[in-house]
Design a protein around this motif. Structure first.
Motif, PDB file in Angstrom:
ATOM      1  N   VAL A   9       0.855  -1.187   0.000  1.00  0.00           N
ATOM      2  CA  VAL A   9       0.000   0.000   0.000  1.00  0.00           C
ATOM      3  C   VAL A   9       0.889   1.233   0.000  1.00  0.00           C
ATOM      4  O   VAL A   9       1.824   1.337   0.805  1.00  0.00           O
ATOM      5  CB  VAL A   9      -0.926   0.030   1.222  1.00  0.00           C
ATOM      6  CG1 VAL A   9      -1.860   1.244   1.169  1.00  0.00           C
ATOM      7  CG2 VAL A   9      -1.726  -1.260   1.329  1.00  0.00           C
ATOM      8  N   GLY A  10       0.603   2.173  -0.905  1.00  0.00           N
ATOM      9  CA  GLY A  10       1.386   3.396  -0.972  1.00  0.00           C
ATOM     10  C   GLY A  10       0.507   4.624  -1.027  1.00  0.00           C
ATOM     11  O   GLY A  10      -0.540   4.628  -1.676  1.00  0.00           O
ATOM     12  N   GLY A  11       0.923   5.657  -0.339  1.00  0.00           N
ATOM     13  CA  GLY A  11       0.187   6.921  -0.358  1.00  0.00           C
ATOM     14  C   GLY A  11       1.067   8.030   0.165  1.00  0.00           C
ATOM     15  O   GLY A  11       2.209   7.809   0.576  1.00  0.00           O
ATOM     16  N   SER A  12       0.524   9.219   0.171  1.00  0.00           N
ATOM     17  CA  SER A  12       1.280  10.367   0.668  1.00  0.00           C
ATOM     18  C   SER A  12       0.301  11.351   1.292  1.00  0.00           C
ATOM     19  O   SER A  12      -0.481  10.964   2.154  1.00  0.00           O
ATOM     20  CB  SER A  12       2.092  10.990  -0.461  1.00  0.00           C
ATOM     21  OG  SER A  12       2.956  11.963   0.053  1.00  0.00           O
ATOM     22  N   ALA A  13       0.321  12.589   0.834  1.00  0.00           N
ATOM     23  CA  ALA A  13      -0.537  13.601   1.439  1.00  0.00           C
ATOM     24  C   ALA A  13      -2.004  13.166   1.377  1.00  0.00           C
ATOM     25  O   ALA A  13      -2.495  12.774   0.332  1.00  0.00           O
ATOM     26  CB  ALA A  13      -0.364  14.936   0.708  1.00  0.00           C
ATOM     27  N   GLY A  14      -2.672  13.217   2.520  1.00  0.00           N
ATOM     28  CA  GLY A  14      -4.083  12.853   2.578  1.00  0.00           C
ATOM     29  C   GLY A  14      -4.339  11.373   2.719  1.00  0.00           C
ATOM     30  O   GLY A  14      -5.502  10.948   2.731  1.00  0.00           O
ATOM     31  N   ALA A  15      -3.288  10.548   2.823  1.00  0.00           N
ATOM     32  CA  ALA A  15      -3.485   9.092   2.836  1.00  0.00           C
ATOM     33  C   ALA A  15      -3.839   8.537   4.209  1.00  0.00           C
ATOM     34  O   ALA A  15      -4.332   7.413   4.307  1.00  0.00           O
ATOM     35  CB  ALA A  15      -2.238   8.387   2.308  1.00  0.00           C
ATOM     36  N   HIS A  16      -3.576   9.294   5.280  1.00  0.00           N
ATOM     37  CA  HIS A  16      -3.827   8.749   6.613  1.00  0.00           C
ATOM     38  C   HIS A  16      -5.274   8.319   6.806  1.00  0.00           C
ATOM     39  O   HIS A  16      -5.551   7.229   7.319  1.00  0.00           O
ATOM     40  CB  HIS A  16      -3.466   9.779   7.678  1.00  0.00           C
ATOM     41  CG  HIS A  16      -2.020   9.757   8.045  1.00  0.00           C
ATOM     42  ND1 HIS A  16      -1.486  10.538   9.029  1.00  0.00           N
ATOM     43  CD2 HIS A  16      -0.985   9.043   7.540  1.00  0.00           C
ATOM     44  CE1 HIS A  16      -0.190  10.316   9.128  1.00  0.00           C
ATOM     45  NE2 HIS A  16       0.133   9.410   8.234  1.00  0.00           N
ATOM     46  N   ALA A  17      -6.194   9.179   6.407  1.00  0.00           N
ATOM     47  CA  ALA A  17      -7.611   8.867   6.615  1.00  0.00           C
ATOM     48  C   ALA A  17      -8.000   7.602   5.850  1.00  0.00           C
ATOM     49  O   ALA A  17      -8.723   6.749   6.359  1.00  0.00           O
ATOM     50  CB  ALA A  17      -8.475  10.044   6.181  1.00  0.00           C
ATOM     51  N   ALA A  18      -7.512   7.483   4.615  1.00  0.00           N
ATOM     52  CA  ALA A  18      -7.814   6.294   3.816  1.00  0.00           C
ATOM     53  C   ALA A  18      -7.220   5.044   4.455  1.00  0.00           C
ATOM     54  O   ALA A  18      -7.861   3.992   4.508  1.00  0.00           O
ATOM     55  CB  ALA A  18      -7.279   6.478   2.398  1.00  0.00           C
ATOM     56  N   LEU A  19      -5.991   5.137   4.949  1.00  0.00           N
ATOM     57  CA  LEU A  19      -5.363   3.982   5.608  1.00  0.00           C
ATOM     58  C   LEU A  19      -6.152   3.541   6.833  1.00  0.00           C
ATOM     59  O   LEU A  19      -6.383   2.346   7.038  1.00  0.00           O
ATOM     60  CB  LEU A  19      -3.933   4.346   6.018  1.00  0.00           C
ATOM     61  CG  LEU A  19      -2.839   4.166   4.967  1.00  0.00           C
ATOM     62  CD1 LEU A  19      -1.545   4.818   5.435  1.00  0.00           C
ATOM     63  CD2 LEU A  19      -2.616   2.686   4.675  1.00  0.00           C
ATOM     64  N   ARG A  20      -6.547   4.505   7.639  1.00  0.00           N
ATOM     65  CA  ARG A  20      -7.325   4.144   8.836  1.00  0.00           C
ATOM     66  C   ARG A  20      -8.632   3.467   8.455  1.00  0.00           C
ATOM     67  O   ARG A  20      -9.052   2.486   9.080  1.00  0.00           O
ATOM     68  CB  ARG A  20      -7.592   5.396   9.677  1.00  0.00           C
ATOM     69  CG  ARG A  20      -6.364   5.941  10.374  1.00  0.00           C
ATOM     70  CD  ARG A  20      -6.746   6.891  11.508  1.00  0.00           C
ATOM     71  NE  ARG A  20      -7.485   8.046  11.013  1.00  0.00           N
ATOM     72  CZ  ARG A  20      -6.931   9.225  10.732  1.00  0.00           C
ATOM     73  NH1 ARG A  20      -5.633   9.390  10.873  1.00  0.00           N
ATOM     74  NH2 ARG A  20      -7.665  10.225  10.308  1.00  0.00           N
ATOM     75  N   ASP A  50       2.024   3.484  15.303  1.00  0.00           N
ATOM     76  CA  ASP A  50       1.215   3.614  16.524  1.00  0.00           C
ATOM     77  C   ASP A  50      -0.137   4.239  16.216  1.00  0.00           C
ATOM     78  O   ASP A  50      -1.171   3.820  16.753  1.00  0.00           O
ATOM     79  CB  ASP A  50       1.946   4.470  17.560  1.00  0.00           C
ATOM     80  CG  ASP A  50       3.211   3.793  18.076  1.00  0.00           C
ATOM     81  OD1 ASP A  50       3.301   2.550  17.966  1.00  0.00           O
ATOM     82  OD2 ASP A  50       4.099   4.508  18.564  1.00  0.00           O
ATOM     83  N   MET A  51      -0.144   5.242  15.356  1.00  0.00           N
ATOM     84  CA  MET A  51      -1.394   5.908  15.017  1.00  0.00           C
ATOM     85  C   MET A  51      -2.344   4.969  14.282  1.00  0.00           C
ATOM     86  O   MET A  51      -3.532   4.890  14.578  1.00  0.00           O
ATOM     87  CB  MET A  51      -1.124   7.143  14.175  1.00  0.00           C
ATOM     88  CG  MET A  51      -2.352   7.996  13.922  1.00  0.00           C
ATOM     89  SD  MET A  51      -2.153   9.062  12.496  1.00  0.00           S
ATOM     90  CE  MET A  51      -2.287   7.888  11.174  1.00  0.00           C
ATOM     91  N   LEU A  52      -1.802   4.230  13.300  1.00  0.00           N
ATOM     92  CA  LEU A  52      -2.644   3.320  12.534  1.00  0.00           C
ATOM     93  C   LEU A  52      -3.156   2.169  13.397  1.00  0.00           C
ATOM     94  O   LEU A  52      -4.251   1.655  13.171  1.00  0.00           O
ATOM     95  CB  LEU A  52      -1.870   2.768  11.339  1.00  0.00           C
ATOM     96  CG  LEU A  52      -1.485   3.781  10.260  1.00  0.00           C
ATOM     97  CD1 LEU A  52      -0.655   3.110   9.171  1.00  0.00           C
ATOM     98  CD2 LEU A  52      -2.728   4.427   9.650  1.00  0.00           C
ATOM     99  N   ALA A  53      -2.375   1.777  14.379  1.00  0.00           N
ATOM    100  CA  ALA A  53      -2.772   0.662  15.245  1.00  0.00           C
ATOM    101  C   ALA A  53      -4.058   0.961  15.999  1.00  0.00           C
ATOM    102  O   ALA A  53      -4.825   0.044  16.333  1.00  0.00           O
ATOM    103  CB  ALA A  53      -1.650   0.325  16.224  1.00  0.00           C
ATOM    104  N   THR A  54      -4.324   2.246  16.254  1.00  0.00           N
ATOM    105  CA  THR A  54      -5.534   2.585  16.991  1.00  0.00           C
ATOM    106  C   THR A  54      -6.800   2.347  16.189  1.00  0.00           C
ATOM    107  O   THR A  54      -7.890   2.271  16.760  1.00  0.00           O
ATOM    108  CB  THR A  54      -5.495   4.065  17.431  1.00  0.00           C
ATOM    109  OG1 THR A  54      -5.480   4.901  16.265  1.00  0.00           O
ATOM    110  CG2 THR A  54      -4.255   4.352  18.270  1.00  0.00           C
TER     111      THR A  54
END
Length: 343
Positions: A9-20, A50-54
């Motif tokens: 899985v690859g992403g950058s800006a704005g990808a955190h929300a999608a990953l979660r 750690d962030m994604l683990a939540t």
């Protein structure tokens, strides 16, 4: 029989929300390992795992060099090291050449997975600016893997998903909430037998991993200089995707190359402004000295030349500052942002 059991899985800006969103919906018995690369700012460590683990139903850990991946786990890249997968599904870190101006890079992981796991790979491209991931996803598909892309209309930054879709139009496209379902459906499914990787793929993955290779130079020489090291470059085509690689392994997608070239042009312009300012200072000093000594002709010549250089300097300065305020003046794509920005 081989099965699709490696998800990159690859992403950058704005990808955190999608990953979660994706990780929250993957089942705890997912029969595949998940490797995640985002554009991390250099630093001693990242809190991304750690962030994604939540939000994740699966265990999320920071990748470890030399460790073999295990199904049902999520492995996250670390700052300033490329995350690779090698023979035997062993993870490797590399401080090799940056790709698309970043390390870790999405293309680097995708190409390594394509070479060593071939049809077992599921590649996923998420939100981000510019076009890192497009050529890597094309390599995954060329080696028999599957391709999934976040819908560019949903992505906060549609550049990476749109570029990936242009390179791999056969990819499945869906909002982040539906990508988890597609991943779950695809994971564990039978995969074809792996074929031979082409020489360009072997060359690039060897150079990133080890800094040397026995493979031949990749594809066609091109009249471009590497923005990073100024070395000669080659054009590499993978399906519909094209990228450029220099003789030491720096790799550039077309949009990242343009962005780096713009940076070089701006740096050169500021260097010119600085040099002209120094010249003005010297000329004004000479004019003042000539005036004190009564040499009116030289005073007039030096003062006129200083004024001319000052006008030229102001023209260049306005051009540089104008391009900085109005990116459209240079046609430059907006710079990518680190996904340390939480959304």
């Amino acid at each position: 029989m081989a099965r699709r059991d490696l998800i990159v899985v690859g992403g950058s800006a704005g990808a955190h929300a999608a990953l979660r969103s994706i990780l929250a919906r993957l089942p705890v018995d997912l029969p595949a390992a998940v490797l995640v690369v985002t554009h991390l700012a250099p630093g001693p460590r990242s809190a991304l795992a750690d962030m994604l683990a939540t939000s994740s139903a699966l265990p999320v850990v920071t990748a470890v060099d030399g460790e073999r991946v295990r199904p049902g786990r999520v492995y996250v890249a670390i700052p300033d090291r490329h995350l690779l997968i090698g023979a035997g599904d062993v993870m490797r870190f590399s401080a090799g050449p940056r790709e698309n101006r970043v390390r870790p890079a999405v293309d680097t992981l995708f190409r390594a997975a394509a070479r060593w796991a071939g049809p077992r790979v599921i590649g996923v491209v998420l939100s981000g600016s510019l076009d890192d991931g497009a050529a890597g996803l094309a390599a995954v598909v060329e080696q028999g893997g599957a391709a999934l892309i976040q819908d560019p209309r949903e992505a906060r930054f549609p550049g990476m998903p749109a570029a990936a879709l242009a390179a791999v139009p056969s990819a499945a496209v869906a909002p982040a909430t539906d990508l988890a379902r597609l991943i779950t459906q695809c994971a564990g499914q039978p995969a074809a037998e792996a074929g031979e990787a082409d020489e360009a793929l072997i060359w690039e993955t060897d150079m990133i991993a080890d800094g040397r290779t026995d493979a031949g130079q990749p594809q066609e020489p091109i009249a471009l200089g590497c923005p990073e090291c100024r070395g000669g470059m080659y054009e590499v085509r993978t399906g519909r995707a094209v990228h450029y690689v220099c003789h030491v392994g720096h790799s550039w997608s077309p949009e990242s190359f343009v962005a780096a070239s713009d940076d070089g042009i701006e740096e050169a312009l500021w260097t010119a402004v600085s040099a002209m300012q120094e010249k003005i200072t010297v000329l004004r000093g000479l004019a003042a000295h000539a005036e004190r000594t009564g040499d009116h002709d030289r005073h007039r010549i030096y003062r006129s030349e200083a004024e001319r250089v000052h006008r030229d300097s102001e023209l260049v300065r306005r051009r540089v500052l104008g391009a900085g305020r109005h990116g459209q003046e240079t046609g430059r794509a907006p710079a990518d942002r680190s996904v340390l920005d939480p959304d």
